[in-house]
Scaffold this motif. Sequence first.
Motif, PDB file in Angstrom:
ATOM      1  N   THR A 113     -25.699 -21.109  45.279  1.00  0.00           N
ATOM      2  CA  THR A 113     -26.800 -21.832  44.909  1.00  0.00           C
ATOM      3  C   THR A 113     -27.847 -21.091  45.819  1.00  0.00           C
ATOM      4  OG1 THR A 113     -26.602 -23.559  46.701  1.00  0.00           O
ATOM      5  CG2 THR A 113     -25.723 -24.124  44.731  1.00  0.00           C
ATOM      6  N   GLY A 114     -27.564 -20.796  46.989  1.00  0.00           N
ATOM      7  CA  GLY A 114     -28.615 -20.050  47.813  1.00  0.00           C
ATOM      8  C   GLY A 114     -29.012 -18.737  47.455  1.00  0.00           C
ATOM      9  N   SER A 115     -27.991 -17.959  46.772  1.00  0.00           N
ATOM     10  CA  SER A 115     -28.496 -16.603  46.266  1.00  0.00           C
ATOM     11  C   SER A 115     -29.336 -16.590  45.168  1.00  0.00           C
ATOM     12  CB  SER A 115     -27.050 -15.674  46.118  1.00  0.00           C
ATOM     13  OG  SER A 115     -26.222 -16.359  45.219  1.00  0.00           O
ATOM     14  N   PHE A 116     -28.954 -17.558  44.265  1.00  0.00           N
ATOM     15  CA  PHE A 116     -29.566 -17.645  43.123  1.00  0.00           C
ATOM     16  C   PHE A 116     -30.880 -18.426  43.091  1.00  0.00           C
ATOM     17  CE2 PHE A 116     -30.197 -19.515  38.796  1.00  0.00           C
ATOM     18  CZ  PHE A 116     -30.098 -18.480  37.983  1.00  0.00           C
ATOM     19  N   ALA A 117     -31.079 -19.266  43.934  1.00  0.00           N
ATOM     20  CA  ALA A 117     -32.615 -19.890  44.157  1.00  0.00           C
ATOM     21  C   ALA A 117     -33.351 -18.738  44.988  1.00  0.00           C
ATOM     22  CB  ALA A 117     -32.284 -21.027  44.922  1.00  0.00           C
ATOM     23  N   ALA A 118     -32.767 -18.031  45.963  1.00  0.00           N
ATOM     24  CA  ALA A 118     -33.625 -16.826  46.592  1.00  0.00           C
ATOM     25  C   ALA A 118     -33.946 -15.771  45.584  1.00  0.00           C
ATOM     26  CB  ALA A 118     -32.593 -16.354  47.612  1.00  0.00           C
ATOM     27  N   TYR A 119     -33.036 -15.637  44.538  1.00  0.00           N
ATOM     28  CA  TYR A 119     -33.502 -14.642  43.532  1.00  0.00           C
ATOM     29  C   TYR A 119     -34.813 -14.925  42.804  1.00  0.00           C
ATOM     30  CZ  TYR A 119     -33.750 -11.629  39.438  1.00  0.00           C
ATOM     31  OH  TYR A 119     -33.956 -10.978  38.329  1.00  0.00           O
ATOM     32  N   GLY A 120     -34.856 -16.228  42.563  1.00  0.00           N
ATOM     33  CA  GLY A 120     -36.051 -16.617  41.922  1.00  0.00           C
ATOM     34  C   GLY A 120     -37.298 -16.624  42.757  1.00  0.00           C
ATOM     35  N   PHE A 121     -37.089 -16.825  43.877  1.00  0.00           N
ATOM     36  CA  PHE A 121     -38.495 -16.874  44.815  1.00  0.00           C
ATOM     37  C   PHE A 121     -38.693 -15.430  45.280  1.00  0.00           C
ATOM     38  CE2 PHE A 121     -37.159 -21.333  46.179  1.00  0.00           C
ATOM     39  CZ  PHE A 121     -38.002 -22.000  45.776  1.00  0.00           C
ATOM     40  N   TYR A 136     -40.267 -25.905  50.362  1.00  0.00           N
ATOM     41  CA  TYR A 136     -38.975 -26.342  50.615  1.00  0.00           C
ATOM     42  C   TYR A 136     -38.442 -25.668  51.812  1.00  0.00           C
ATOM     43  CZ  TYR A 136     -33.913 -25.680  49.077  1.00  0.00           C
ATOM     44  OH  TYR A 136     -32.463 -25.921  49.070  1.00  0.00           O
ATOM     45  N   ILE A 137     -38.807 -24.727  52.260  1.00  0.00           N
ATOM     46  CA  ILE A 137     -38.367 -24.290  53.587  1.00  0.00           C
ATOM     47  C   ILE A 137     -38.731 -25.214  54.737  1.00  0.00           C
ATOM     48  CG2 ILE A 137     -38.507 -22.435  55.201  1.00  0.00           C
ATOM     49  CD1 ILE A 137     -36.915 -21.828  52.852  1.00  0.00           C
ATOM     50  N   ALA A 138     -39.815 -25.866  54.520  1.00  0.00           N
ATOM     51  CA  ALA A 138     -40.369 -26.731  55.547  1.00  0.00           C
ATOM     52  C   ALA A 138     -39.133 -27.970  55.845  1.00  0.00           C
ATOM     53  CB  ALA A 138     -41.792 -27.279  55.255  1.00  0.00           C
ATOM     54  N   THR A 139     -38.473 -28.040  54.813  1.00  0.00           N
ATOM     55  CA  THR A 139     -37.376 -29.260  55.024  1.00  0.00           C
ATOM     56  C   THR A 139     -36.519 -29.025  56.257  1.00  0.00           C
ATOM     57  OG1 THR A 139     -36.000 -28.016  53.411  1.00  0.00           O
ATOM     58  CG2 THR A 139     -37.886 -30.000  52.773  1.00  0.00           C
ATOM     59  N   VAL A 178     -31.134 -20.236  51.337  1.00  0.00           N
ATOM     60  CA  VAL A 178     -32.290 -19.810  50.513  1.00  0.00           C
ATOM     61  C   VAL A 178     -32.960 -18.762  51.422  1.00  0.00           C
ATOM     62  CG1 VAL A 178     -34.118 -20.069  48.988  1.00  0.00           C
ATOM     63  CG2 VAL A 178     -31.851 -21.711  49.078  1.00  0.00           C
ATOM     64  N   PHE A 179     -33.491 -19.259  52.605  1.00  0.00           N
ATOM     65  CA  PHE A 179     -34.356 -18.359  53.031  1.00  0.00           C
ATOM     66  C   PHE A 179     -33.849 -17.002  53.797  1.00  0.00           C
ATOM     67  CE2 PHE A 179     -35.759 -17.035  57.520  1.00  0.00           C
ATOM     68  CZ  PHE A 179     -36.976 -16.848  57.316  1.00  0.00           C
ATOM     69  N   LEU A 180     -32.423 -17.153  54.157  1.00  0.00           N
ATOM     70  CA  LEU A 180     -31.692 -16.158  54.541  1.00  0.00           C
ATOM     71  C   LEU A 180     -31.856 -14.977  53.311  1.00  0.00           C
ATOM     72  CD1 LEU A 180     -29.984 -14.530  56.778  1.00  0.00           C
ATOM     73  CD2 LEU A 180     -28.095 -15.704  55.798  1.00  0.00           C
TER      74      LEU A 180
END
Length: 299
Positions: A113-121, A136-139, A178-180
């Motif tokens: 999930t992290g790698s896929f969401a990070a690709y979108g961002f 999202y990162i503010a959470t 996701v941030f990483l």
Amino acid sequence: MSATMTGRPPLDAVEPAPTPPPSRRGSTLRTAGQVALHAVLAVLAIAVLVPFGWMLVSSVKLDTEVFTVPINWIPDEFHWDNFTRIWSRIPLGTYLGNSLFLSVTITALQVLTGSFAAYGFAKVRFPGRDVLFLAYIATIAVPWQAYMVPQYIIMEKAGLVNTHLSLILLQAFSAFGVFLMRQYYLTIPDELSEAARLDGLSEYAIWYRIILPLSKPALASLALLTFVNTWNDYMGPFIYLTDNDLWTVQLGLRSFVGLYDAEYAMIMTGSVLSVLPILIVFLLGQRYFVRGIATSGLK
């Protein structure tokens, strides 16, 4: 007029002036600074390893010898049978199996999930992308205790309390992951994605066939961090798991804590055994972990 006729050597034959050697005083100061820095780092490393060494020594002692003052670093008698008795005292194999199942499952889901969401961002342009990412990162700044009770109520209404699925669902997504991954994806040239789109690849294919193979260091870093955090998690299993057969090793070690006393030697023995899987995973992924952290903007 040529240089030969004038008696002067050609320009390309003139040797450059030698670089003056560094002064002996400056070299001595640099050497002294390096020695002092290494000495400080060595002291800090020893200070970090002292608790781990105390745990190792205490794992082969009797309960009455664990908290002696001063610390007896070399016991008069080594009780190696602690490492065999603990398996019959508690179902340690079940606890280790539960911890391994949760750690591997949650790690795999977070990496996915992290790698896929990070690709979108990082690689897909859409309106409000940066604002959504910041929100999202503010959470990450919101402490878990602030939404711990609402989470538990949701899991209870869904009938997932006292199941491993509750922990898996709650930890399958990570804003930090996701941030990483996004920070690493930003180091990959956009020209690769653009060329793949011109060749007719879908976004899913670009992510799977191009981006992921180039992201092994970041994936290894995220997997290692997630595995360690899940393995060492105590509060999550403590809140959601009540059946002894579902306990993780962190909860299982609580079995040695009684109402008025605790078997500290057994706790130390179990702690040593619980550290071994983390040590093995870190040794296997150390090279990728260091590279991933160094290239993800977290230096």
